[in-house]
Scaffold this active site. Structure first.
Site, mmCIF file in Angstrom:
data_model
loop_
_atom_site.group_PDB
_atom_site.id
_atom_site.type_symbol
_atom_site.label_atom_id
_atom_site.label_comp_id
_atom_site.label_asym_id
_atom_site.label_seq_id
_atom_site.Cartn_x
_atom_site.Cartn_y
_atom_site.Cartn_z
ATOM 1 N N HIS A 183 58.518 49.925 70.695
ATOM 2 C CA HIS A 183 57.423 49.008 70.384
ATOM 3 C C HIS A 183 57.552 47.704 71.148
ATOM 4 C CE1 HIS A 183 56.230 51.188 66.447
ATOM 5 N NE2 HIS A 183 55.448 51.539 67.449
ATOM 6 N N ARG A 322 42.133 62.043 75.054
ATOM 7 C CA ARG A 322 43.126 63.108 74.914
ATOM 8 C C ARG A 322 43.155 63.545 73.458
ATOM 9 N NH1 ARG A 322 49.167 61.396 76.065
ATOM 10 N NH2 ARG A 322 48.964 60.494 73.977
ATOM 11 N N CYS A 482 47.270 59.180 84.813
ATOM 12 C CA CYS A 482 47.217 58.347 83.610
ATOM 13 C C CYS A 482 48.599 57.977 83.090
ATOM 14 C CB CYS A 482 46.401 59.012 82.504
ATOM 15 S SG CYS A 482 47.105 60.555 81.883
#
Length: 555
Positions: A183, A322, A482
């Site tokens: 994170h 996606r 991507c």
């Protein structure tokens, strides 16, 4: 002295270091003088108070940070953790010790799982520290607040701290722990913070040491020379100029169009991405929508509302979604929560969805419903596709529910080698360079001991990308990138030389890549790709491209 880790983005900073305060000491394991009920009540009150504080910070931060902090708030009030704390207080332990042991037990379980869940172990540590601080009536360890700007050095940084960093003071962020999907890394990338994570031994750097932090090379240089400082300051000025330049569509110097798209994990970031010049969305991850859903998958109506919000931000532009990419590394009770020895090679992505086809059908139906209500150009793609048969299955199902454009992610070498046959079914392909590199070089992308293998400049990875690019050109099908490789300004040029027709990245990288593409024509891009392919390893591929590119780049 030089330290190395994983750089986040392409930024560079010069400043003096300041270390994050040490965590609170382990609570004493002594018997409580209060009743068990009193200790349990104290623990419950502090866990609730911390949850509310994390939610408040999430509201202030917004974007991906809000999702992360809301997930942390849920950890603070997790029923299983509350049960463990209550059991510990019933045995005579203090609330502080009970919280320490309960959270520590959960933390060890997550760390042992590795992958996505292993990265969440540090989040549990932060919640535990905050609850214990609340119980003790002291401030939780957090980011120091000096009067002068500084380079922050920490073992790792909690999401609650990263989300609200004072960007006028924190010049760069360096951690000894964490990886590219921690994170800390995710939020640093979103906020455009110069950051290097997973840099071993950086905690040995004394406070007040002057350093150059270079995310592009993943390095931290202590006591740099005047020449190194001057070079870093030139780069800072160049990046600032590129960021303030007028936003134009992505293109090479000869006018060859290379649309620059955004990678997003939440519809909340859509407008910010558009403001930074994103010409659409090349990867919209839908995992957060499902991870927050509890024991059942979100309904078609719930999903539709979320997708409508995203698509409305990009009228007339391409938005590539996606479908759910989950499995044993991100277990969901309604999908697949069975333990696996090696989740990266297990029932994940399209494999897991195919085993639970109704979840896939519902998601595709929700996307089709959102598409009918909006004006964006919706594309959908499946993750973890490894065979031509899987390609045909997904594309046929997407077309069946009314979606016009359906394709696949190329993350597994097998489908890259069979790209020509896959394009007989797929409307497009998008290459996920993070996983493609992992599977090509057999190196876990989250494992620090093999991090040096996780480099998309490796000629083996580039060759596979070139195979897909050539197959796409022959079939007249678009080929996007991507993965994080697209955010590397020079590698972005090489990827176009290999046949990529669009590039998708974190919005903060758009300006750097736009500036880089504009300095090379298509012939130059192809020449750089040829040089990189001829190299023997990632370092020499990067060096060869750097050397050839230098005379062509504008000062």
């Amino acid at each position: 002295m030089e330290f190395t880790g994983t750089g986040i983005g392409q930024g560079v900073a010069v400043g003096r270091t300041l270390r994050m305060p040490d965590p609170l000491p382990e609570p004493d394991d002594t018997a409580s003088t209060r009743t068990a009920d009193d200790e349990a009540a104290r623990a419950a009150a502090s866990m609730s108070a911390v949850a509310r504080e994390l939610e408040k910070r999430g509201e202030l931060a917004g974007g991906t940070a809000r999702d992360v902090l809301e997930a942390q708030a849920m950890m603070a009030e997790d029923p299983s953790l509350i049960d463990l704390v209550t059991q510990a207080t019933a045995s005579g332990k203090t609330a502080e010790r009970a919280v320490f042991e309960a959270f520590g037990s959960f933390r060890d379980q997550l760390a042992a799982m590795g992958g996505y869940l292993g990265e969440r172990a540090a989040d549990l540590d932060d919640v535990s520290q905050r609850v214990i601080a609340d119980l003790q009536g002291v401030s939780a360890p957090g980011v120091p607040q000096p009067d002068e700007p500084f380079v922050l050095i920490a073992r790792d940084l909690a999401p609650a701290d990263t989300a609200l960093l004072d960007l006028d003071k924190v010049q760069a962020l360096v951690t000894s722990d964490g990886g590219p999907t921690s994170h800390t890394a995710i939020l640093a990338r979103e906020k455009s913070i110069v950051a290097v994570v997973g840099a071993l031994d950086v905690l040995s750097i004394a406070d007040g040491t002057e350093v150059v932090v270079d995310a592009a090379s993943g390095s931290i240089v202590t006591e740099p020379s005047s020449e190194a400082i001057a070079a870093a300051e030139r780069r800072i000025a160049e990046r600032r100029a590129a960021a303030s330049a007028p936003i134009t569509p992505g293109a090479l110097a000869d006018g060859t169009s290379v649309p620059l798209l955004a990678n997003l994990g939440s519809s909340d970031g859509a407008q910010d991405a558009a403001d930074l010049g994103a010409e659409g969305v090349g990867l919209f991850r839908t995992e957060f929508l499902f991870l927050d859903a509890g024991d059942t998958a979100p309904s078609i109506d719930e999903q539709t509302a979320h997708y409508v919000k995203l698509l409305q931000a990009f009228p007339g532009k391409k938005v590539t979604v996606r479908v759910l990419d989950a499995g044993a590394d991100k277990p969901l009770p309604f999908l697949n929560d069975a333990a696996e020895e090696n989740p990266a090679l297990g029932l994940r992505g399209l494999r897991a969805l195919r085993a639970n086809e109704q979840i896939l059908r519902d998601q595709l139906s929700a996307l089709a419903a959102a598409d009918a209500q909006t004006e964006a150009d919706l594309w959908v793609m499946a993750p973890m596709v490894s065979t031509v048969e899987e390609t045909e299955y997904f594309v046929s199902l997407a077309h069946e529910v009314g979606l016009k454009t359906a394709g696949i992610m190329v993350e597994v070498p097998s489908i890259a080698l069979l790209a020509e046959r896959a394009f007989a079914h797929a409307d497009f392909a998008s290459i996920g360079t993070n996983d493609l590199t992992q599977y090509t070089l057999a190196a876990d992308r989250l494992l620090g001991s093999v991090a040096h293998f996780q480099d998309p400049w490796h000629p083996a990875v580039l060759r596979l990308i070139g195979e897909v690019g050539a197959a796409g050109a022959a079939a007249g099908r678009p080929v996007g990138i991507c993965g994080e490789a697209a955010a590397d300004p020079l590698l972005a040029v090489v990827l176009v030389g290999l046949g990529a027709t669009t590039l998708s990245m974190s919005p903060s990288a758009l300006a750097d890549v736009r500036h880089s593409l504009a300095q090379f024509d298509l012939d130059a891009a192809r020449n750089l790709a040829t040089l990189a392919l001829a190299a023997e390893d990632a370092a020499s591929a990067r060096a060869a491209a750097d050397e050839a590119a230098a005379p062509l780049q504008k000062e």
